[in-house]
Design a protein around this motif. Structure first.
Motif, PDB file in Angstrom:
ATOM      1  N   SER A 147       0.830  -1.218   0.000  1.00 23.24           N
ATOM      2  CA  SER A 147       0.000   0.000   0.000  1.00 23.24           C
ATOM      3  C   SER A 147       0.857   1.258   0.000  1.00 23.24           C
ATOM      4  O   SER A 147       0.576   2.209  -0.732  1.00 23.24           O
ATOM      5  N   VAL A 148       1.905   1.257   0.817  1.00 16.53           N
ATOM      6  CA  VAL A 148       2.786   2.418   0.877  1.00 16.53           C
ATOM      7  C   VAL A 148       3.479   2.624  -0.474  1.00 16.53           C
ATOM      8  O   VAL A 148       3.543   3.740  -0.996  1.00 16.53           O
ATOM      9  N   ALA A 149       3.982   1.536  -1.037  1.00 19.91           N
ATOM     10  CA  ALA A 149       4.656   1.630  -2.338  1.00 19.91           C
ATOM     11  C   ALA A 149       3.700   2.120  -3.424  1.00 19.91           C
ATOM     12  O   ALA A 149       4.062   2.962  -4.253  1.00 19.91           O
ATOM     13  N   LEU A 150       2.475   1.627  -3.416  1.00 19.68           N
ATOM     14  CA  LEU A 150       1.483   2.072  -4.403  1.00 19.68           C
ATOM     15  C   LEU A 150       1.178   3.559  -4.238  1.00 19.68           C
ATOM     16  O   LEU A 150       1.047   4.286  -5.227  1.00 19.68           O
ATOM     17  N   ASP A 151       1.060   4.016  -2.997  1.00 20.44           N
ATOM     18  CA  ASP A 151       0.808   5.444  -2.762  1.00 20.44           C
ATOM     19  C   ASP A 151       1.941   6.308  -3.304  1.00 20.44           C
ATOM     20  O   ASP A 151       1.712   7.404  -3.806  1.00 20.44           O
TER      21      ASP A 151
ATOM     22  N   LEU B 190       4.289   5.316  -5.754  1.00 22.64           N
ATOM     23  CA  LEU B 190       4.555   5.113  -7.176  1.00 22.64           C
ATOM     24  C   LEU B 190       3.361   5.396  -8.085  1.00 22.64           C
ATOM     25  O   LEU B 190       3.547   5.742  -9.249  1.00 22.64           O
ATOM     26  N   ALA B 191       2.164   5.208  -7.558  1.00 25.08           N
ATOM     27  CA  ALA B 191       0.970   5.338  -8.397  1.00 25.08           C
ATOM     28  C   ALA B 191      -0.155   6.028  -7.624  1.00 25.08           C
ATOM     29  O   ALA B 191      -1.250   5.479  -7.488  1.00 25.08           O
ATOM     30  N   PRO B 192       0.102   7.244  -7.133  1.00 24.16           N
ATOM     31  CA  PRO B 192      -0.945   7.910  -6.344  1.00 24.16           C
ATOM     32  C   PRO B 192      -2.193   8.150  -7.187  1.00 24.16           C
ATOM     33  O   PRO B 192      -2.123   8.648  -8.312  1.00 24.16           O
ATOM     34  N   GLY B 193      -3.325   7.717  -6.642  1.00 23.95           N
ATOM     35  CA  GLY B 193      -4.590   7.921  -7.323  1.00 23.95           C
ATOM     36  C   GLY B 193      -4.885   6.960  -8.456  1.00 23.95           C
ATOM     37  O   GLY B 193      -5.938   7.045  -9.074  1.00 23.95           O
ATOM     38  N   LEU B 194      -3.968   6.045  -8.728  1.00 22.94           N
ATOM     39  CA  LEU B 194      -4.158   5.130  -9.853  1.00 22.94           C
ATOM     40  C   LEU B 194      -4.700   3.767  -9.443  1.00 22.94           C
ATOM     41  O   LEU B 194      -4.947   2.915 -10.281  1.00 22.94           O
ATOM     42  N   TRP B 195      -4.871   3.552  -8.165  1.00 22.41           N
ATOM     43  CA  TRP B 195      -5.359   2.259  -7.691  1.00 22.41           C
ATOM     44  C   TRP B 195      -6.432   2.478  -6.631  1.00 22.41           C
ATOM     45  O   TRP B 195      -6.489   3.508  -6.000  1.00 22.41           O
ATOM     46  N   GLU B 196      -7.291   1.491  -6.483  1.00 22.65           N
ATOM     47  CA  GLU B 196      -8.393   1.613  -5.535  1.00 22.65           C
ATOM     48  C   GLU B 196      -8.202   0.741  -4.311  1.00 22.65           C
ATOM     49  O   GLU B 196      -8.524   1.150  -3.209  1.00 22.65           O
ATOM     50  N   SER B 197      -7.771  -0.473  -4.493  1.00 25.49           N
ATOM     51  CA  SER B 197      -7.586  -1.369  -3.363  1.00 25.49           C
ATOM     52  C   SER B 197      -6.554  -2.423  -3.718  1.00 25.49           C
ATOM     53  O   SER B 197      -6.263  -2.659  -4.878  1.00 25.49           O
TER      54      SER B 197
ATOM     55  N   TRP C  37      -6.782  -1.549 -10.383  1.00 23.13           N
ATOM     56  CA  TRP C  37      -6.267  -0.340 -11.026  1.00 23.13           C
ATOM     57  C   TRP C  37      -7.418   0.483 -11.582  1.00 23.13           C
ATOM     58  O   TRP C  37      -8.322  -0.062 -12.206  1.00 23.13           O
ATOM     59  N   ARG C  38      -7.367   1.781 -11.392  1.00 20.29           N
ATOM     60  CA  ARG C  38      -8.386   2.661 -11.972  1.00 20.29           C
ATOM     61  C   ARG C  38      -8.219   2.729 -13.489  1.00 20.29           C
ATOM     62  O   ARG C  38      -9.200   2.805 -14.217  1.00 20.29           O
ATOM     63  N   ASP C  39      -6.978   2.746 -13.930  1.00 19.77           N
ATOM     64  CA  ASP C  39      -6.670   2.743 -15.361  1.00 19.77           C
ATOM     65  C   ASP C  39      -5.587   1.695 -15.583  1.00 19.77           C
ATOM     66  O   ASP C  39      -4.402   1.971 -15.373  1.00 19.77           O
ATOM     67  N   PRO C  40      -5.968   0.497 -16.001  1.00 21.69           N
ATOM     68  CA  PRO C  40      -5.001  -0.592 -16.154  1.00 21.69           C
ATOM     69  C   PRO C  40      -3.815  -0.257 -17.069  1.00 21.69           C
ATOM     70  O   PRO C  40      -2.739  -0.825 -16.909  1.00 21.69           O
ATOM     71  N   GLU C  41      -4.014   0.678 -18.000  1.00 22.69           N
ATOM     72  CA  GLU C  41      -2.914   1.050 -18.886  1.00 22.69           C
ATOM     73  C   GLU C  41      -1.824   1.817 -18.150  1.00 22.69           C
ATOM     74  O   GLU C  41      -0.695   1.891 -18.612  1.00 22.69           O
ATOM     75  N   LYS C  42      -2.151   2.386 -17.002  1.00 22.51           N
ATOM     76  CA  LYS C  42      -1.171   3.135 -16.208  1.00 22.51           C
ATOM     77  C   LYS C  42      -0.646   2.330 -15.024  1.00 22.51           C
ATOM     78  O   LYS C  42       0.071   2.851 -14.182  1.00 22.51           O
ATOM     79  N   ALA C  43      -0.987   1.054 -14.981  1.00 22.59           N
ATOM     80  CA  ALA C  43      -0.529   0.188 -13.890  1.00 22.59           C
ATOM     81  C   ALA C  43       0.992   0.081 -13.908  1.00 22.59           C
ATOM     82  O   ALA C  43       1.604  -0.002 -14.968  1.00 22.59           O
ATOM     83  N   ILE C  44       1.584   0.107 -12.734  1.00 20.84           N
ATOM     84  CA  ILE C  44       3.031  -0.087 -12.654  1.00 20.84           C
ATOM     85  C   ILE C  44       3.307  -1.590 -12.652  1.00 20.84           C
ATOM     86  O   ILE C  44       2.457  -2.395 -12.271  1.00 20.84           O
TER      87      ILE C  44
END
Length: 122
Positions: A12-16, A18-25, A35-42
């Motif tokens: 969760s910390v890493a996602l916040d 590396l990808a703030p706002g790009l994931w939901e859970s 992912w909110r936008d799978p094309e922007k997934a890390i």
């Protein structure tokens, strides 16, 4: 304390970071991330590398925080109007040296290990 940190917490910390706002859970695996936008997934490798950095850094951060509390508790020993014993000097020096002598880590159960704290003299 048990279960102080879990691998999922670091995810969760890493996602916040590396990808703030790009994931939901997220759960405990990369595959569980929504992912909110799978094309922007890390990538999984990028996320795993950051998680490893976090899991390596957190124990040292915790060591420094605990060490700083112990030093603050004994600051009065070093007051200019009170002579400080050699035992107390050695204790404070051992605390200051901990970041370079200890190997703090979290074990598989989330317990903080790898640190031998110096014994506080009377």
């Amino acid at each position: 304390m048990t279960n102080e940190i879990k691998f999922a917490d670091s995810q969760s910390v890493a996602l916040d970071e590396l990808a703030p706002g790009l994931w939901e859970s997220c759960g405990s695996s990369y595959e569980s991330i929504v992912w909110r936008d799978p094309e922007k997934a890390i990538s999984k490798s990028v996320l795993s590398a950051r998680q490893e950095e976090i899991l390596t850094g957190w124990p040292m951060e915790k060591l420094r925080k605990r060490r700083n509390v112990k030093l603050a508790e004994t600051d009065w020993w070093a007051s200019s109007d009170i002579p400080i014993s050699d035992e107390r000097k050695a204790y404070r020096q051992a605390l200051r040296d901990l970041p370079s002598t200890a190997k703090p880590k979290y074990d598989k159960d989330g317990n903080f290990t790898g640190v031998t704290w110096p014994e506080k003299p009377g």
